[in-house]
Every structure is written in structure tokens, then in C-alpha cells.
Design an enzyme around this catalytic site. Structure first.
Site, PDB file in Angstrom:
ATOM      1  N   GLU A 279      14.756 -13.620  30.088  1.00 35.93           N
ATOM      2  CA  GLU A 279      14.855 -13.516  28.625  1.00 35.93           C
ATOM      3  C   GLU A 279      13.601 -14.110  27.977  1.00 35.93           C
ATOM      4  O   GLU A 279      13.077 -13.592  26.995  1.00 35.93           O
ATOM      5  CB  GLU A 279      16.124 -14.226  28.141  1.00 35.93           C
ATOM      6  CG  GLU A 279      17.387 -13.503  28.621  1.00 35.93           C
ATOM      7  CD  GLU A 279      18.677 -14.294  28.447  1.00 35.93           C
ATOM      8  OE1 GLU A 279      19.646 -13.979  29.137  1.00 35.93           O
ATOM      9  OE2 GLU A 279      18.715 -15.240  27.625  1.00 35.93           O
TER      10      GLU A 279
ATOM     11  N   GLY B 245      -8.921 -10.693   4.702  1.00 34.48           N
ATOM     12  CA  GLY B 245      -9.099 -11.212   3.346  1.00 34.48           C
ATOM     13  C   GLY B 245      -7.799 -11.077   2.550  1.00 34.48           C
ATOM     14  O   GLY B 245      -6.702 -11.190   3.114  1.00 34.48           O
TER      15      GLY B 245
ATOM     16  N   GLY C  99      14.974 -18.044  21.735  1.00 35.30           N
ATOM     17  CA  GLY C  99      14.818 -18.005  23.206  1.00 35.30           C
ATOM     18  C   GLY C  99      14.593 -19.396  23.777  1.00 35.30           C
ATOM     19  O   GLY C  99      14.126 -19.547  24.910  1.00 35.30           O
TER      20      GLY C  99
ATOM     21  N   ILE D  76      22.545 -14.858  15.256  1.00 34.93           N
ATOM     22  CA  ILE D  76      22.770 -13.988  16.415  1.00 34.93           C
ATOM     23  C   ILE D  76      22.163 -12.599  16.180  1.00 34.93           C
ATOM     24  O   ILE D  76      22.530 -11.903  15.222  1.00 34.93           O
ATOM     25  CB  ILE D  76      24.285 -13.868  16.727  1.00 34.93           C
ATOM     26  CG1 ILE D  76      24.916 -15.265  16.837  1.00 34.93           C
ATOM     27  CG2 ILE D  76      24.501 -13.034  17.998  1.00 34.93           C
ATOM     28  CD1 ILE D  76      24.252 -16.202  17.833  1.00 34.93           C
TER      29      ILE D  76
HETATM   30  C1  LIG Z   1      15.381 -14.327  14.415  1.00 32.63           C
HETATM   31  C2  LIG Z   1      16.250 -15.158  15.314  1.00 32.63           C
HETATM   32  C3  LIG Z   1      17.066 -14.512  16.252  1.00 32.63           C
HETATM   33  C4  LIG Z   1      17.898 -15.271  17.074  1.00 32.63           C
HETATM   34  N1  LIG Z   1      18.748 -14.632  17.964  1.00 32.63           N
HETATM   35  C5  LIG Z   1      19.653 -15.356  18.674  1.00 32.63           C
HETATM   36  C6  LIG Z   1      20.637 -14.717  19.488  1.00 32.63           C
HETATM   37  O1  LIG Z   1      20.674 -13.492  19.621  1.00 32.63           O
HETATM   38  N2  LIG Z   1      21.561 -15.489  20.130  1.00 32.63           N
HETATM   39  C7  LIG Z   1      21.579 -16.848  20.019  1.00 32.63           C
HETATM   40  O2  LIG Z   1      22.445 -17.481  20.619  1.00 32.63           O
HETATM   41  N3  LIG Z   1      20.657 -17.494  19.241  1.00 32.63           N
HETATM   42  C8  LIG Z   1      19.706 -16.785  18.572  1.00 32.63           C
HETATM   43  N4  LIG Z   1      18.775 -17.425  17.779  1.00 32.63           N
HETATM   44  C9  LIG Z   1      18.845 -18.867  17.651  1.00 32.63           C
HETATM   45  C10 LIG Z   1      17.710 -19.599  18.361  1.00 32.63           C
HETATM   46  O3  LIG Z   1      17.822 -19.434  19.755  1.00 32.63           O
HETATM   47  C11 LIG Z   1      17.786 -21.069  17.908  1.00 32.63           C
HETATM   48  O4  LIG Z   1      17.383 -21.093  16.540  1.00 32.63           O
HETATM   49  C12 LIG Z   1      16.910 -21.991  18.739  1.00 32.63           C
HETATM   50  O5  LIG Z   1      17.410 -22.104  20.050  1.00 32.63           O
HETATM   51  C13 LIG Z   1      16.796 -23.396  18.120  1.00 32.63           C
HETATM   52  O6  LIG Z   1      18.054 -23.901  17.793  1.00 32.63           O
HETATM   53  P1  LIG Z   1      18.285 -24.521  16.330  1.00 32.63           P
HETATM   54  O7  LIG Z   1      17.863 -23.491  15.330  1.00 32.63           O
HETATM   55  O8  LIG Z   1      19.670 -25.013  16.234  1.00 32.63           O
HETATM   56  O9  LIG Z   1      17.264 -25.722  16.220  1.00 32.63           O
HETATM   57  P2  LIG Z   1      17.559 -27.235  16.637  1.00 32.63           P
HETATM   58  O10 LIG Z   1      18.149 -27.274  17.994  1.00 32.63           O
HETATM   59  O11 LIG Z   1      18.282 -27.911  15.522  1.00 32.63           O
HETATM   60  O12 LIG Z   1      16.066 -27.815  16.711  1.00 32.63           O
HETATM   61  C14 LIG Z   1      15.357 -28.285  15.552  1.00 32.63           C
HETATM   62  C15 LIG Z   1      13.998 -28.835  16.020  1.00 32.63           C
HETATM   63  O13 LIG Z   1      14.227 -29.907  16.938  1.00 32.63           O
HETATM   64  C16 LIG Z   1      13.496 -29.670  18.115  1.00 32.63           C
HETATM   65  N5  LIG Z   1      14.203 -30.209  19.276  1.00 32.63           N
HETATM   66  C17 LIG Z   1      15.523 -30.054  19.588  1.00 32.63           C
HETATM   67  N6  LIG Z   1      15.793 -30.656  20.747  1.00 32.63           N
HETATM   68  C18 LIG Z   1      14.621 -31.198  21.190  1.00 32.63           C
HETATM   69  C19 LIG Z   1      14.248 -31.937  22.354  1.00 32.63           C
HETATM   70  N7  LIG Z   1      15.105 -32.233  23.346  1.00 32.63           N
HETATM   71  N8  LIG Z   1      12.946 -32.342  22.478  1.00 32.63           N
HETATM   72  C20 LIG Z   1      12.038 -32.036  21.510  1.00 32.63           C
HETATM   73  N9  LIG Z   1      12.338 -31.323  20.395  1.00 32.63           N
HETATM   74  C21 LIG Z   1      13.612 -30.903  20.246  1.00 32.63           C
HETATM   75  C22 LIG Z   1      13.372 -28.167  18.210  1.00 32.63           C
HETATM   76  O14 LIG Z   1      12.295 -27.777  19.048  1.00 32.63           O
HETATM   77  C23 LIG Z   1      13.153 -27.799  16.759  1.00 32.63           C
HETATM   78  O15 LIG Z   1      11.791 -27.963  16.440  1.00 32.63           O
HETATM   79  C24 LIG Z   1      17.907 -16.693  16.970  1.00 32.63           C
HETATM   80  C25 LIG Z   1      17.065 -17.322  16.039  1.00 32.63           C
HETATM   81  C26 LIG Z   1      16.249 -16.573  15.219  1.00 32.63           C
HETATM   82  C27 LIG Z   1      15.368 -17.279  14.233  1.00 32.63           C
END
Ligand SMILES: Cc1cc2nc3c(=O)[nH]c(=O)nc-3n(C[C@H](O)[C@H](O)[C@H](O)COP(=O)(O)OP(=O)(O)OC[C@H]3O[C@@H](n4cnc5c(N)ncnc54)[C@H](O)[C@@H]3O)c2cc1C
Length: 379
Positions: free
Chosen positions: A242, A339, A363, A157
């Protein structure tokens, strides 16, 4: 590229943002990167400089300006660890849930202090078990008298450890699917709320990214944002803007990397000539400049549409995925043109390269963007 989107007033504001970032962020960024977070007083300083919450209405202490002021903050912060995103998470994401859906009491309680920066906002959707599938959130809020009892955990978050208020996406009805999700405005000082240490990341190191743990937190019922069970619908309404914010910062970061690289290859010499004089360099820069212009044109068009209330979710998803991919391609090529220096810690281009990576993940991942676009292909 000549742009006709911004007025002279926006450009004056841009100068103020640039001065603020140069004076308050650039000198402290290495120290913040080492700590994995920034100082809370960044927000009070940004508030005093008039940089926060441009679109918050005058009734709640804001300037009531248009969202292009936020686009300026995003663009100017983009080549500095995408720093604009920390500010706009607060100014343009969290405030919008209050402005668009919350009760008058909640607006009066939080918005004026968000404008001054005394109170920092965060939005907590993602959970340790998954972020892409928002409908499957497990954090739950069970009604008990005049409170919800909130239990669960959130991770990744933005602004978590510096936050004073967090909008929590929670399940209020386990049997109602997407219609069982609600948004709660949670004061982070409430008993039962704890924050983890800022997470150690490979990039965006000065941005604060952390965890929340909620252990039977008693959240007054009137801290519900909008109506119970409408949380998912509110998220879907806000997500296009967003996502466009990520696209805006992506194109600006790509442009910043391109400009820094042009300066570098003019100076750097190899085989008795400037690196800029090799045809391969000029062709690569020509390609990058073309792609950045395509991205800029698309993003400016999306901004215009959003100003007119006509940005569709599909275009926002396209902009988010294409522009963050573009940023990745551009910064990678720019590292190559630097480089070995491009691979050295502390070099701006090296920072731009690692920082760019997260843009394809948060996002909504770029795969999720394509999934959303593909639902409306007229097949
Ligand atoms: C620096 C940073 C800041 C962030 N800030 C916030 C924030 O302020 N608030 C907040 O709530 N979250 C935040 N996030 C979280 C971010 O929104 C999530 O990491 C993101 O939505 C992916 O969720 P996950 O990490 O659980 O990946 P997962 O959902 O586990 O996904 C793993 C992989 O599976 C793929 N995948 C999942 N479902 C599908 C599908 N249906 N079809 C194809 N591929 C799929 C994904 O694309 C990904 O490649 C932040 C993340 C980072 C890195």
C-alpha cells in the site's frame, strides 16, 4: 528515462488507461471537484474497460495479471488529482484482503463484482480520535450469537460515500492489544451503517473521502476476514505494498509536473528571452530531473522486489516518505517556475501542488515512516 520494467503488453495497457482517463475522467474532473466526489459509474466504466483489479485471479472473474498493471494505473492517474489512488484503493488494497485472507464464500460474494466495478470497495482504519496508532482503534465488534455487533466511527476514508463494501478494522477483544483487532467485510447497505457527506478537502477534491458511522450493526460472523484477532497482522503484511503504491504515484506526479513545467518555460518569455534560457531555471530543472530519476530508480527497484515477493517493510516506508517528500519539493518548484499562473485555480500545476500535500499524510504519515525505519537501524 529508459525503463526495462514494463513489457510491450503493459505499454498497450498504459495506452488504454491513458485513453480512459482522457475520455472519462479529465472532462468530468472539474464537476467532480465541485461536488467533492465522483460518479459511481466511473467504476463500472473502468470495469468494462478492463482497468479494475488486474491481480484478481481468473477464478473470481479477474485477469490474474501482475501488479505492474496496477502500477500503470497509478502512474497514469497521478497527474490527474492522483486519481489512480481511488481506483487502486479498490483494485489493489481492498481486493487483496479478500484474496489473501478471506473465506471462499466472501471471495465469491465480493470479488467478481469488484472486477466489474458494480461494487466499490473501501478500507476503514482511521477514526476521529486518531489514525497513526492503529492499535488504539475504538470501533468495537462484540460477538452476539451468529453476528458481531459493530459500533463506532471512521473518518477520512477513501471511496466512503460511493462504497458498497468496506473492510472495517475493529476491536474484537478489548484486553488483547494488537491481538484483539479483527477485520470485518461490511456491506454498506446493512442496517445501522451510515455515511457522512463527502468531506470538503483543500486538494484531491474529486476523490471521495468520507466518514462511516456504525450503530449496533449486526455483521454475520462469517463476514470476518481470516481469523479473529489477526487483523493487525494482516494490515502489517499488506501495508508495504500500500505504501509502495503511494511512492509509485508520487514519482509519476512529480514527473508529470516536471514535464508540464518544461513545456511552460520554453514558451513563457521574460526580459526578451524564454524563461527556460535563464541559467537559474535550467539549474533548477537539472536538480529536479536528477531527483526524479533517483526516485524512479528506487521505486522501480521496490516494484521488482515486490514482484519477487521480497519487498521489505523498511524499504516500502523509505519509498513512501522519500518519494512523497520529493513530489512536494518538485511541484513547489514547478509552481514557482509558472509564476502567477502557477497560483491560479484550474491550472494543472496548481492542482498538482495542492494534491501533493496529502501524500505525506495518508498511508501512514511520513513521521510514522521514519519511526518504522528507525526501529531497525542496527544501532
Ligand atoms: C485524502 C485522505 C485519504 C485517506 N484515506 C484513508 C482510507 O482510505 N482509510 C483510512 O483508514 N484512512 C485514510 N486516511 C487517513 C490517514 O491514513 C490518516 O490521516 C493518517 O494515518 C494520520 O492519522 P491522523 O490524521 O489521525 O493524524 P494523527 O495520528 O493525529 O497525527 C497527527 C500528527 O502527529 C504525528 N505523529 C503521530 N504519532 C507519531 C509518532 N509516534 N511519532 C512522531 N509523530 C507522530 C503525525 O505524523 C502527524 O504529524 C486518509 C487521509 C486523507 C487525508
Amino acid at each position: 528515462m529508459q525503463r526495462d520494467l514494463f513489457s510491450p503488453e503493459h505499454e498497450l495497457f498504459r495506452d488504454a488507461v491513458r485513453r480512459f482517463l482522457a475520455g472519462e475522467v479529465a472532462p468530468r474532473i472539474e464537476q467532480w471537484e465541485a461536488r467533492g466526489t465522483f460518479d459511481h459509474d466511473l467504476f463500472t466504466k473502468a470495469g468494462r474497460a478492463g482497468l479494475l483489479c488486474p491481480t484478481v485471479s481468473e477464478s473470481y472473474g479477474g485477469p490474474g495479471a501482475d501488479l505492474l498493471y496496477s502500477a500503470v494505473v497509478l502512474e497514469e492517474g497521478a497527474f490527474l488529482g492522483n486519481f489512480g489512488l481511488s481506483l487502486t484503493m479498490h483494485s489493489e488494497i481492498v481486493t487483496n484482503y479478500f484474496q489473501h485472507y478471506a473465506s471462499e464464500d466472501l471471495k465469491r460474494r465480493w470479488l467478481p463484482r469488484m472486477v466489474t466495478g458494480e461494487c466499490v470497495g473501501a478500507l476503514a482504519m482511521t477514526e476521529p480520535g486518531g489514525g497513526s496508532d492503529v492499535k488504539s482503534v475504538r470501533t468495537n465488534a462484540v460477538r452476539d450469537g451468529d453476528c458481531y455487533v459493530l459500533s463506532g466511527a471512521k473518518t477520512f476514508i477513501s471511496n466512503a460515500s460511493v462504497s458498497d463494501v468496506v473492510i472495517v478494522v475493529a476491536r474484537t477483544d478489548p484486553s488483547a492489544g494488537a491481538r484483539g483487532i479483527s477485520l470485518l467485510a461490511v456491506d454498506t447497505r446493512l442496517s445501522g451503517v451510515s455515511k457522512g457527506q463527502p468531506l470538503t478537502k483543500i486538494g484531491l477534491k474529486a476523490q471521495d473521502t468520507g466518514e462511516f458511522f456504525f450503530e449496533r450493526v449486526r455483521v454475520p460472523v462469517d463476514h470476518l476476514i481470516g481469523e479473529e484477532g489477526r487483523g493487525f497482522a494482516y494490515l502489517m503484511q499488506e501495508l508495504p505494498w500500500e505504501r509502495l503504491q503511494i511512492a509509485v504515484s508520487a514519482v509519476a506526479a512529480a514527473e508529470g509536473a516536471y514535464r508540464a513545467t518544461v513545456d511552460y518555460v520554453r514558451e513563457r518569455r521574460a526580459f526578451g528571452q524564454a524563461v527556460a534560457d535563464f541559467q537559474t531555471t535550467r539549474f533548477l530543472l537539472a536538480e529536479l530531473k536528477t531527483e526524479i530519476r533517483i526516485g524512479r530508480t528506487f521505486v522501480d527497484d521496490c516494484l521488482r522486489r515486490h514482484l519477487a515477493g521480497q519487498l521489505d517493510a523498511q524499504a516500502a516506508s523509505m519509498a513512501k516518505y522519500w518519494c512523497s517528500d520529493l513530489q512536494g519539493r518538485v511541484v513547489d518548484a514547478c509552481v514557482q517556475l509558472h509564476g502567477g499562473y502557477g497560483f491560479m485555480a484550474g491550472q494543472a500545476i496548481a492542482r498538482a501542488w495542492v494534491d501533493a500535500r496529502a501524500q505525506r499524510i495518508y498511508g501512514g504519515t511520513n513521521e510514522i515512516m521514519k519511526e518504522l525505519i528507525s526501529r531497525d537501524l542496527d544501532l
